[in-house]
Write an enzyme that holds these catalytic residues in place. Structure first.
Site, short mmCIF file in Angstrom:
data_model
loop_
_atom_site.label_atom_id
_atom_site.label_comp_id
_atom_site.label_asym_id
_atom_site.label_seq_id
_atom_site.Cartn_x
_atom_site.Cartn_y
_atom_site.Cartn_z
CB SER C 27 -0.85 -0.04 1.27
OG SER C 27 -1.65 1.10 1.16
CE LYS C 51 -1.19 7.32 -0.18
NZ LYS C 51 -0.01 7.13 0.93
CG LEU C 79 -1.73 7.75 5.47
CD1 LEU C 79 -2.58 7.25 6.72
CD2 LEU C 79 -1.60 6.46 4.68
CB CYS C 136 0.23 5.63 8.93
SG CYS C 136 1.16 6.85 7.82
CE LYS C 171 1.91 -2.10 5.73
NZ LYS C 171 1.72 -1.33 4.44
CB ILE C 197 7.85 -4.22 9.20
CG1 ILE C 197 9.12 -3.60 8.24
CG2 ILE C 197 8.21 -5.19 10.09
CD1 ILE C 197 10.30 -3.37 8.99
CB THR C 199 8.02 3.11 7.02
OG1 THR C 199 7.14 4.02 7.79
CG2 THR C 199 7.78 2.84 5.63
#
Ligand SMILES: Cc1cc2nc3c(=O)[nH]c(=O)nc-3n(C[C@H](O)[C@H](O)[C@H](O)COP(=O)(O)OP(=O)(O)OC[C@H]3O[C@@H](n4cnc5c(N)ncnc54)[C@H](O)[C@@H]3O)c2cc1C
Ligand SMILES: Cc1cc2nc3c(=O)[nH]c(=O)nc-3n(C[C@H](O)[C@H](O)[C@H](O)COP(=O)(O)OP(=O)(O)OC[C@H]3O[C@@H](n4cnc5c(N)ncnc54)[C@H](O)[C@@H]3O)c2cc1C
Ligand SMILES: Cc1cc2nc3c(=O)[nH]c(=O)nc-3n(C[C@H](O)[C@H](O)[C@H](O)COP(=O)(O)O)c2cc1C
Ligand SMILES: Cc1cc2nc3c(=O)[nH]c(=O)nc-3n(C[C@H](O)[C@H](O)[C@H](O)COP(=O)(O)O)c2cc1C
Ligand code: FES
Ligand code: FES
Lengths: 272, 309, 309, 272
Positions: C27, C51, C79, C136, C171, C197, C199
């Site tokens: 994504s 995305k 995002l 995120c 995630k 993973i 980031t």
């Protein structure tokens, strides 16, 4: 002043040419390089941080005078680092730390020597041959390769033009002895008289399995042997403890650095 | 007539420890320091931090111990070292002789061992500080138990703090969710400084042989690959505590070192860079000096911590 | 006469979801999928993960949003996305038309928003799964609050689990001390799979201008630099849970993908590699197939999870 | 079949030579390349992952036939990536994604065009000049540089041999107009009659500050202008949202991708 203290130098490539599966690279460095056969250099010559670590290469030849030295390497492309080296051109810069490690002990002049190189391992033992040639030492060469094309060019072999001095061995029988170089060594050992064996020292570099086999043959017959080992290295000068190999220490074993206490070890010490 | 400007002042203080410049060698990447003597005069460094010391000599992990990764490397040395006694007897005098400011990095399998090592080192008059490795990922007992929770860390720090009068630097693990709270635990427990980051736990396998590349299976990631993570954590730690923060992780050039100083580090340590370029530390010192000259900054302290936003 | 061997079977299952091969696009690195149509037929992928979608369209962070680092990059996109309504109306039908198996990555500022997005997507018959981005690092509300403690994560997962009948993939953030316990929280709360993973939080500054390089100051590190950390975490997660684990992080080549499959991943996602080489995903699929042919392995499942020790 | 769909191709360097501070590189690619002036390519040509990302470069020229194409780039060395490119030799491989982005809209043939390039920005506007030359469009060039040596070679300039067509500007006055190219443009704009201004469109590429200044001058005088922007890019084809710039959208502003909606934007849209 020429010095055997390790130095970190910037070099400039003079020649970097392919010879069969091998490359031979000559590099200009700021000063004369003196070294003991079996010593090596840590070499890097690419921009960016990937690959990150320098690569260990045996010093194949070196010389020069005050303020202008040269050093030569012979290498085979096996992965990313050596592939990058093979793509360098005349004039490209190279970073080199040298000379490093504990080389061969060539000792007394009245001994006989067998120099054994498996694969590109010849690049480590040829300098010993060159040194013995100078001192008119009594030595023979055993060189092993998978096939004929993977043997070093004849003109690189110290004493390569002297009859009886060089024993080529190929796994596929396309040149010389048909079989592993270790077998050739063992057979020749068995043909020696005790007095001949008493004078003999074996120096060897090549795949670990080959070294283990020859060292078994040699030690079982009381022939002293020095082996040059390889291992992955980060620093090459003894500070990271990354390159250790197990050696016997009395009853026990301990980890010694291939880059510092080695790469050349007495074969009796090694825990294979 | 132009009077040549005085060379810029690179001196920094890490708590009570004054250093002639902010460039230190990172533990485990600089041997016992003496190995660098052929390359340069090690008294030029801000300080030499030696290989992690334990109470007894330690054999370390089986090979393979290192693997190269993209812009980094994994190591699982397992803290092979000569033990604190031999260090005190054989190495420390030679470091002193060489004029080096030196710091001992220590670890133990138990809190008692940490204490014992710290106590033994406290007798060394020339030792500038003790760096407590609360974070080695490569030995089961190497501090990761203490280093991964604020509680464990403060307990360990308190005990070692009580065991020595030497300045105590606590080296933090990056393998945590909140580095700021770890730094605060160390501060609250009496640390004189924190240093970070140690290596990030990583792994490499060979897809053909189907085996781990390291005998220890996992290892610690270091080198340029981790620099962005290290810089962020150092910045966070600087905002979390009042004690000095020593920045470590992927520093290869003077620019890298300046980045850590800019976000507030009191000093920096250079690790993996020593392997590719044995002169890395002194080239970084020279590079920092050149930068200050070019930018007409007379004291490094004027630059340090000056991140704009 | 030699009968040509049947081509190896690359099919994998992620819980109830059957995929023709284990290679998914990660994504945020693959747009809405359709952007890749000029390069290849996206129905060739195991799945397309689009995305990250939020309830309302989101403008994202101010530029600068990306910085290159050693063998990696930092991003702080924040995002930016068109919102779930436009996705359902405009994008989903075209993905279906293209024959792509697709998965929606979602995030919310609140648990309610997460629920609402999940609910809205549940109506899409062609959607294969929902991937809950609990991690995120670049938007304050983007899940990092939920994603950094087992408790927060299980609360969020439970709620979204109840809001949709679609397979739910959670995630995970790598910015935690113990990835195994995070994976277990997700499993216990009803996740059908975990993917990891995301980031690693990092930072970059400009030592000359003295400013952060990202407007958001910190960003998420991706690319080959993080592969060793990702592989270790995937290996740990595989040992911690029974549900499938999808491996992500620095995968650029078939060899990289095979490494993740070897340590037990059910499938992999390819992210940053798409930027340098738009054909990365299909080259990886082909490379895996070639490897299996060379090694005479008829089904990928025979290789997967086969790490020796 | 030649196609304007973006493609990812492997190229081989035909020429890569220095011209003052610029390099010009010609690359053989598998097929004919068609492009709109202002479009660009993402280029990488180094082994290893550091640097990781490809670099955006304007397509300076392209052509070829079915099954054999060429593409040319002009670049200046500013950092690691461009330094690596400059070190590549004839025959070295290169990875290229092209053609990318939204180029200049050259529209109606009866218009007059000013093409403004600051620094290496000329590499983006020259292809527009070349296209206008073919169509015998009425265009003039304004080229700005710090100093004389940093101007592009005369023979690269479309219409460079036609008197009055090319206006050179240097910050230090060593060639042409003494001052920033933006000042030269503004002064010339002020000298135009309203009817001349009415026919005019300005196309520009260069440093953001220069573009902002010229766009203020142009828009204040109702002269339409298209600007080609730069930004750091990860993908170059619209999937990472890394390269955005703020544009006006009604009352509000929004982030648009320089690589997809741009690099060429209507100057009125830009939030500087
Ligand atoms: C003391 C010593 C002397 C050597 N002399 C020579 C020589 O003269 N000529 C020659 O061709 N080769 C020599 N080698 C082997 C040579 O170092 C490796 O072939 C080379 O490092 C491979 O690098 P690569 O990037 O091409 O391979 P990759 O497999 O991509 O390398 C990945 C990593 O593994 C290390 N590595 C891989 N194989 C070896 C190996 N066999 N030994 C040590 N590290 C390895 C690399 O250095 C690197 O860190 C020597 C090795 C040692 C230890
Ligand atoms: C659409 C477009 C077309 C371009 N056309 C040309 C051209 O024809 N000729 C030319 O010389 N230059 C051109 N540039 C600028 C060129 O991309 C940069 O000079 C180059 O990326 C710098 O890379 P580096 O590694 O040398 O610099 P570094 O500073 O080391 O690069 C670090 C990172 O920043 C990025 N970066 C740095 N400067 C720029 C910049 N100005 N624009 C975009 N990214 C940057 C790099 O791509 C890289 O990701 C263009 C840029 C864009 C966006
Ligand atoms: C080979 C090696 C050995 C290390 N040994 C130690 C050690 O003994 N004690 C310690 O605190 N850190 C040790 N470290 C961690 C480094 O001191 C440093 O924190 C880490 O490598 C990150 O910095 P770098 O990226 O500059 O290498 C070691 C690192 C490496 C690469
Ligand atoms: C530019 C960019 C944008 C991303 N956006 C998202 C996102 O919207 N949702 C998400 O879950 N992960 C997002 N990620 C994380 C990736 O999906 C992936 O987990 C991470 O980049 C590691 O994989 P890689 O090293 O292959 O890129 C993004 C990553 C990048 C580089
Ligand atoms: S390679 Fe570092 S100690 Fe041998
Ligand atoms: S560079 Fe990726 S969207 Fe523009």
């Amino acid at each position: 002043m020429p010095s055997k203290r390790p130095r970190f130098v910037g070099g400039k490539i003079l020649r970097n040419t392919g010879h069969g599966i091998f490359y031979r690279m000559e590099v200009a460095v700021p000063d004369r390089v003196e070294f003991v056969p079996g010593q090596f250099a840590m070499v890097s010559g690419w921009p960016g941080n990937d690959p990150l670590l320098p690569r260990p290469l045996a010093i194949f030849r070196a010389g020069g005078a005050r303020g202008t030295g040269t050093v030569e390497f012979v290498y085979k492309v096996v992965g990313r680092g050596t592939a990058l080296l093979s793509g360098l051109h005349e004039g490209d810069p190279l970073s080199i730390t040298l000379p490093l490690g504990h080389g061969f002990e060539l000792g007394a002049a009245d001994r006989a020597w067998w120099l054994v190189g498996g694969g590109v391992g010849f690049s480590t033992v040829f300098p010993a041959g060159a040194a013995l040639s100078e001192g008119r030492g009594d030595f023979e060469m055993f060189l092993g390769a998978r096939t004929r094309d993977q043997l070093p060019p004849r003109e690189w072999i110290p004493g390569g033009n002297l009859p009886g001095r060089v024993h080529l061995c190929t796994d596929d029988g396309t040149a010389g002895y048909f079989g592993p170089v270790g077998d050739a060594v063992r057979e020749r050992l068995d043909g020696l008289k005790a007095s001949e064996r008493g004078r003999l020292t074996i120096l060897a570099c090549g795949p670990r399995e080959m070294l283990r086999g020859i060292s078994e043959s040699a030690l079982a017959r009381d022939v002293p042997m020095q082996v040059s080992l390889e291992n992955h290295m980060a620093c090459g000068f003894g500070v990271c403890w990354g390159c250790v190999t197990a050696v016997r220490e009395g009853e026990k074993s301990a980890y010694r650095r291939v880059c510092k206490e080695g790469p050349v070890f007495d074969a009796r010490e090694i825990v294979w | 007539m132009v009077t040549p400007a005085a060379p810029p002042d690179l001196a920094v203080r890490v708590g009570t420890v004054s250093l002639k410049n902010p460039v230190l060698s990172a533990s485990g990447t600089f041997g016992y320091g003496l190995e660098f003597a052929p390359f340069y005069d090690i008294s030029r460094l801000g300080a030499v931090i030696v290989k992690g010391l334990s109470l007894l000599p330690s054999p370390g992990n089986a090979p393979q111990r290192i693997v190269e990764t993209a812009a980094g490397m994994l190591n699982a040395i397992g803290l092979q070292n000569i033990g604190v006694e031999r260090f005190v007897a054989e190495v420390a005098p030679r470091l002193e002789e060489a004029g080096a400011v030196f710091v001992a990095n220590i670890y133990g399998r138990t809190v008692d061992e940490y204490e014992a090592v710290a106590r033994r080192l406290s007798d060394l008059p020339a030792l500038a500080a003790i760096e407590l490795n609360a974070s080695c990922p490569n030995v089961k007992e190497g501090g990761i138990l203490f280093g991964s929770s604020p509680h464990g860390l403060s307990g360990l720090t308190r005990r070692v703090r009580a065991a020595t009068a030497k300045p105590l630097w606590v080296k933090l693990s990056p393998n945590v969710a909140d580095i700021g709270s770890m730094a605060r635990s160390a501060e609250d427990a009496g640390a004189d400084a924190v240093s970070l980051i140690n290596t990030i736990v990583g792994m490499a396998v060979d897809h053909k042989t189907r085996r781990p590349r390291l005998a220890n299976v996992t290892g610690g990631l270091s080198g340029p690959a981790i620099k962005p993570v290290a810089l962020r954590m150092v910045w966070e730690a600087c905002r979390a505590v009042k004690i000095p923060v020593i920045g470590i992780g992927g520093i290869q050039t003077a620019e890298d070192a300046l980045e850590f100083l800019l976000v507030g580090a009191a000093a920096v340590q250079v690790g993996t860079a020593n392997f590719r370029n044995p002169n890395a530390c002194v080239e970084i010192i020279d590079g920092i000096r050149d930068f200050l000259v070019r930018e007409k900054i007379s004291r490094l302290e004027e630059y340090r911590g000056g991140l704009l936003s």
